[in-house]
Structures are given as C-alpha cells and as structure tokens.
Design a protein around this motif. Structure first.
Motif, PDB file in Angstrom:
ATOM      1  N   SER A   1       8.385  -7.770 -11.137  1.00 38.46           N
ATOM      2  CA  SER A   1       7.031  -7.282 -11.426  1.00 38.46           C
ATOM      3  C   SER A   1       6.070  -8.438 -11.611  1.00 38.46           C
ATOM      4  CB  SER A   1       7.028  -6.447 -12.709  1.00 38.46           C
ATOM      5  OG  SER A   1       7.834  -5.316 -12.573  1.00 38.46           O
ATOM      6  N   VAL A   2       4.781  -8.125 -11.453  1.00 40.05           N
ATOM      7  CA  VAL A   2       3.714  -9.081 -11.694  1.00 40.05           C
ATOM      8  C   VAL A   2       2.496  -8.312 -12.196  1.00 40.05           C
ATOM      9  CG1 VAL A   2       2.738  -9.009  -9.349  1.00 40.05           C
ATOM     10  CG2 VAL A   2       2.501 -11.075 -10.720  1.00 40.05           C
TER      11      VAL A   2
ATOM     12  N   THR B   1       0.962  -6.888   5.463  1.00 44.79           N
ATOM     13  CA  THR B   1       2.137  -7.455   4.800  1.00 44.79           C
ATOM     14  C   THR B   1       2.319  -8.951   5.050  1.00 44.79           C
ATOM     15  OG1 THR B   1       3.202  -5.284   4.859  1.00 44.79           O
ATOM     16  CG2 THR B   1       4.628  -7.168   4.448  1.00 44.79           C
ATOM     17  N   PRO B   2       2.019  -9.483   6.240  1.00 40.10           N
ATOM     18  CA  PRO B   2       2.184 -10.932   6.444  1.00 40.10           C
ATOM     19  C   PRO B   2       1.346 -11.788   5.488  1.00 40.10           C
ATOM     20  CG  PRO B   2       1.893  -9.835   8.548  1.00 40.10           C
ATOM     21  CD  PRO B   2       1.625  -8.803   7.480  1.00 40.10           C
ATOM     22  N   GLU B   3       0.328 -11.202   4.882  1.00 41.13           N
ATOM     23  CA  GLU B   3      -0.510 -11.959   3.951  1.00 41.13           C
ATOM     24  C   GLU B   3       0.247 -12.344   2.688  1.00 41.13           C
ATOM     25  OE1 GLU B   3      -4.520 -10.331   3.311  1.00 41.13           O
ATOM     26  OE2 GLU B   3      -4.158  -9.054   5.064  1.00 41.13           O
ATOM     27  N   TYR B   4       1.339 -11.611   2.384  1.00 41.69           N
ATOM     28  CA  TYR B   4       2.075 -11.923   1.154  1.00 41.69           C
ATOM     29  C   TYR B   4       3.592 -12.022   1.324  1.00 41.69           C
ATOM     30  CZ  TYR B   4       2.595  -6.799   0.861  1.00 41.69           C
ATOM     31  OH  TYR B   4       2.858  -5.496   1.125  1.00 41.69           O
ATOM     32  N   SER B   5       4.139 -11.521   2.409  1.00 42.79           N
ATOM     33  CA  SER B   5       5.585 -11.539   2.599  1.00 42.79           C
ATOM     34  C   SER B   5       6.080 -12.873   3.147  1.00 42.79           C
ATOM     35  CB  SER B   5       5.995 -10.438   3.573  1.00 42.79           C
ATOM     36  OG  SER B   5       7.360 -10.585   3.940  1.00 42.79           O
ATOM     37  N   PRO B   6       7.185 -13.411   2.601  1.00 39.97           N
ATOM     38  CA  PRO B   6       7.744 -14.651   3.131  1.00 39.97           C
ATOM     39  C   PRO B   6       8.351 -14.506   4.527  1.00 39.97           C
ATOM     40  CG  PRO B   6       8.601 -14.210   0.925  1.00 39.97           C
ATOM     41  CD  PRO B   6       7.857 -12.994   1.368  1.00 39.97           C
ATOM     42  N   GLU B   7       8.726 -13.285   4.926  1.00 38.98           N
ATOM     43  CA  GLU B   7       9.413 -13.094   6.211  1.00 38.98           C
ATOM     44  C   GLU B   7       8.646 -12.272   7.235  1.00 38.98           C
ATOM     45  OE1 GLU B   7      14.068 -13.346   4.915  1.00 38.98           O
ATOM     46  OE2 GLU B   7      13.249 -11.368   5.279  1.00 38.98           O
ATOM     47  N   ASN B   8       7.790 -11.382   6.814  1.00 40.42           N
ATOM     48  CA  ASN B   8       7.105 -10.502   7.752  1.00 40.42           C
ATOM     49  C   ASN B   8       6.033 -11.262   8.517  1.00 40.42           C
ATOM     50  OD1 ASN B   8       4.666  -8.387   8.241  1.00 40.42           O
ATOM     51  ND2 ASN B   8       6.668  -7.455   8.548  1.00 40.42           N
TER      52      ASN B   8
ATOM     53  N   THR C   1       8.376 -14.594  -4.709  1.00 38.21           N
ATOM     54  CA  THR C   1       7.368 -15.219  -3.845  1.00 38.21           C
ATOM     55  C   THR C   1       6.363 -14.190  -3.364  1.00 38.21           C
ATOM     56  OG1 THR C   1       8.926 -16.913  -3.120  1.00 38.21           O
ATOM     57  CG2 THR C   1       7.014 -16.497  -1.689  1.00 38.21           C
ATOM     58  N   SER C   2       6.855 -13.060  -2.907  1.00 38.65           N
ATOM     59  CA  SER C   2       5.997 -12.000  -2.392  1.00 38.65           C
ATOM     60  C   SER C   2       5.003 -11.514  -3.445  1.00 38.65           C
ATOM     61  CB  SER C   2       6.881 -10.837  -1.916  1.00 38.65           C
ATOM     62  OG  SER C   2       6.115  -9.772  -1.456  1.00 38.65           O
ATOM     63  N   LEU C   3       5.482 -11.304  -4.656  1.00 38.46           N
ATOM     64  CA  LEU C   3       4.601 -10.801  -5.715  1.00 38.46           C
ATOM     65  C   LEU C   3       3.541 -11.819  -6.121  1.00 38.46           C
ATOM     66  CD1 LEU C   3       7.200  -8.847  -7.840  1.00 38.46           C
ATOM     67  CD2 LEU C   3       5.251  -7.874  -6.587  1.00 38.46           C
ATOM     68  N   GLN C   4       3.889 -13.095  -6.147  1.00 39.79           N
ATOM     69  CA  GLN C   4       2.882 -14.113  -6.478  1.00 39.79           C
ATOM     70  C   GLN C   4       1.814 -14.177  -5.389  1.00 39.79           C
ATOM     71  OE1 GLN C   4       2.653 -15.482  -9.483  1.00 39.79           O
ATOM     72  NE2 GLN C   4       4.438 -14.217  -9.926  1.00 39.79           N
TER      73      GLN C   4
ATOM     74  N   LEU D   1       1.057 -11.693  -3.319  1.00 35.40           N
ATOM     75  CA  LEU D   1       0.344 -10.422  -3.380  1.00 35.40           C
ATOM     76  C   LEU D   1      -0.757 -10.494  -4.437  1.00 35.40           C
ATOM     77  CD1 LEU D   1       1.830  -6.906  -3.251  1.00 35.40           C
ATOM     78  CD2 LEU D   1       0.374  -7.506  -5.153  1.00 35.40           C
ATOM     79  N   ARG D   2      -0.420 -11.017  -5.602  1.00 33.71           N
ATOM     80  CA  ARG D   2      -1.414 -11.152  -6.675  1.00 33.71           C
ATOM     81  C   ARG D   2      -2.597 -11.997  -6.184  1.00 33.71           C
ATOM     82  NH1 ARG D   2       0.476 -13.387 -12.244  1.00 33.71           N
ATOM     83  NH2 ARG D   2       1.030 -15.146 -10.935  1.00 33.71           N
ATOM     84  N   ALA D   3      -2.315 -13.114  -5.550  1.00 37.09           N
ATOM     85  CA  ALA D   3      -3.382 -13.997  -5.085  1.00 37.09           C
ATOM     86  C   ALA D   3      -4.275 -13.293  -4.052  1.00 37.09           C
ATOM     87  CB  ALA D   3      -2.797 -15.275  -4.489  1.00 37.09           C
ATOM     88  N   VAL D   4      -3.677 -12.549  -3.132  1.00 37.66           N
ATOM     89  CA  VAL D   4      -4.447 -11.856  -2.093  1.00 37.66           C
ATOM     90  C   VAL D   4      -5.319 -10.776  -2.713  1.00 37.66           C
ATOM     91  CG1 VAL D   4      -4.276 -10.324  -0.077  1.00 37.66           C
ATOM     92  CG2 VAL D   4      -2.811 -12.348  -0.225  1.00 37.66           C
ATOM     93  N   VAL D   5      -4.740  -9.938  -3.570  1.00 39.06           N
ATOM     94  CA  VAL D   5      -5.511  -8.848  -4.167  1.00 39.06           C
ATOM     95  C   VAL D   5      -6.633  -9.388  -5.036  1.00 39.06           C
ATOM     96  CG1 VAL D   5      -5.414  -6.889  -5.772  1.00 39.06           C
ATOM     97  CG2 VAL D   5      -3.619  -7.179  -4.079  1.00 39.06           C
ATOM     98  N   GLU D   6      -6.351 -10.390  -5.855  1.00 42.85           N
ATOM     99  CA  GLU D   6      -7.394 -10.923  -6.725  1.00 42.85           C
ATOM    100  C   GLU D   6      -8.501 -11.588  -5.924  1.00 42.85           C
ATOM    101  OE1 GLU D   6      -5.275 -13.225  -9.686  1.00 42.85           O
ATOM    102  OE2 GLU D   6      -4.632 -11.408 -10.747  1.00 42.85           O
ATOM    103  N   ALA D   7      -8.165 -12.228  -4.804  1.00 40.29           N
ATOM    104  CA  ALA D   7      -9.202 -12.801  -3.937  1.00 40.29           C
ATOM    105  C   ALA D   7     -10.028 -11.697  -3.287  1.00 40.29           C
ATOM    106  CB  ALA D   7      -8.565 -13.693  -2.874  1.00 40.29           C
ATOM    107  N   ASP D   8      -9.376 -10.603  -2.879  1.00 37.94           N
ATOM    108  CA  ASP D   8     -10.102  -9.464  -2.287  1.00 37.94           C
ATOM    109  C   ASP D   8     -11.096  -8.873  -3.275  1.00 37.94           C
ATOM    110  OD1 ASP D   8      -8.709  -9.713   0.095  1.00 37.94           O
ATOM    111  OD2 ASP D   8      -7.506  -7.897  -0.167  1.00 37.94           O
ATOM    112  N   VAL D   9     -10.672  -8.740  -4.537  1.00 38.90           N
ATOM    113  CA  VAL D   9     -11.519  -8.130  -5.571  1.00 38.90           C
ATOM    114  C   VAL D   9     -12.713  -9.039  -5.872  1.00 38.90           C
ATOM    115  CG1 VAL D   9     -11.596  -7.464  -8.006  1.00 38.90           C
ATOM    116  CG2 VAL D   9      -9.699  -6.715  -6.562  1.00 38.90           C
ATOM    117  N   GLU D  10     -12.492 -10.359  -5.869  1.00 42.45           N
ATOM    118  CA  GLU D  10     -13.576 -11.307  -6.152  1.00 42.45           C
ATOM    119  C   GLU D  10     -14.596 -11.384  -5.019  1.00 42.45           C
ATOM    120  OE1 GLU D  10     -11.990 -15.118  -7.181  1.00 42.45           O
ATOM    121  OE2 GLU D  10     -10.899 -14.347  -8.920  1.00 42.45           O
ATOM    122  N   ALA D  11     -14.142 -11.114  -3.796  1.00 39.29           N
ATOM    123  CA  ALA D  11     -15.035 -11.237  -2.617  1.00 39.29           C
ATOM    124  C   ALA D  11     -16.114 -10.170  -2.572  1.00 39.29           C
ATOM    125  CB  ALA D  11     -14.205 -11.179  -1.340  1.00 39.29           C
TER     126      ALA D  11
END
Length: 171
Positions: free
Chosen positions: A10-11, A30-37, A156-159, A161-171
C-alpha cells in the motif's frame, strides 16, 4: 514448501480516490508506473468496465511477452481488478489462469492531516502448475520466488503511481 500466491502493498497518495481510479482503470496508462508494462491496447477509451478485454505488452530483462486480460471489477473510486487469462507472443498465447491484479482505493488522511487515498495493490498467482515446476520457472524468470519478485515490483509500482497521480493533480 508451498509457494506464496498473494502479495500486497500500500501507499498513501495526496489525491482523491477519483484521481487514482482514473489512472489505474485505464490500462493504456499503466506504463507510466509499472516496471514491466510497456503498453496496452483496448477498444475502450479511459476507464474500462467489467468484462472489457485488453492486451498488455510487457518486458523483463530483454524478454518480451503479451498478456490478454479481462476486467473483473470496476467500482469507480473504490476498486479496479483484472485477470490475466492468456500469455505468450503476438500470435500464440497460452490460455490458462496466470494472475490476478487488484487496486483497492480507500479515503485516508495523510500524516499532515490532508485528505488523500490509501492505494493497495495486490497480485495473486493463479498458475495451476505444480509447485516444483513453478519454482523452476520462477528461478529462470525472476531469479527466485515469483512472490518475492512481485513484492519488489509492487513497491516500485506504487511509488511511481503516487508520483504520477500527484503530478496529475498539481497540473
């Protein structure tokens, strides 16, 4: 010894559940946050409904494969889940239980007192192969137990994901 079949992590994210849901329910992101996708294709745009099928392109250590997935839960702002029901190359795929993936979203209060979302990502091993065969496959594919590998991937994915979502919200 039986293999571990479920791994969760969780995060806390400084964004509302709706912002997180918009990301995790759209496999093309998904490629924005997944290590493999490396990408996904679907006939839908945005959040997918239950029953929608998508294909995912994946890569690990130079090996590439395609998965065929079906959405099993699509509860806006609460839960998004899918099952990998086939895996292989572009033309030949093995149809079998492979894995289940779930994102559970819960309103939460961040340490600084602001509202946010607790995101819990869960991977479930749905392979029916005997444990000794799975251990051999896992040693080649992930250099150890698959559950241990997935635990690192989830973190890795959750960290990310957090960065992507928080950047989206700030934009």
């Amino acid at each position: 010894m039986a293999r571990r079949r479920t791994v969760s992590d969780s995060v806390l994210v400084a964004a509302p559940p709706s912002a997180v849901y918009a990301l995790v329910s759209d496999p093309t992101r998904t490629p924005e946050y997944s290590p493999e996708n490396r990408g996904a294709r679907t006939d839908h745009t945005g959040s997918l409904p239950v029953g929608a099928v998508f294909t995912g392109s994946n890569e690990r250590r130079g090996f590439r494969w395609i998965t065929e997935c079906v959405v099993t839960a699509a509860d806006p702002d609460q839960r998004f889940a899918f099952r990998v029901r086939a895996i292989g190359g572009a033309r030949r795929r093995v149809r079998a239980g492979i894995a289940g993936w779930e994102h559970l979203l819960e309103p939460a209060v961040l340490p600084d007192g602001t509202p946010g979302t607790r995101v819990t990502q869960t991977w479930t091993d749905e392979r029916t192969m005997p444990d000794p065969v799975a251990r051999l496959f896992d040693a080649v594919a992930t250099r150890g137990p698959f559950a241990d590998f997935q635990r690192r991937n989830l973190a890795t994915s959750l960290q990310r994901l957090r960065a992507v979502v928080e950047a989206d919200v700030e934009a």
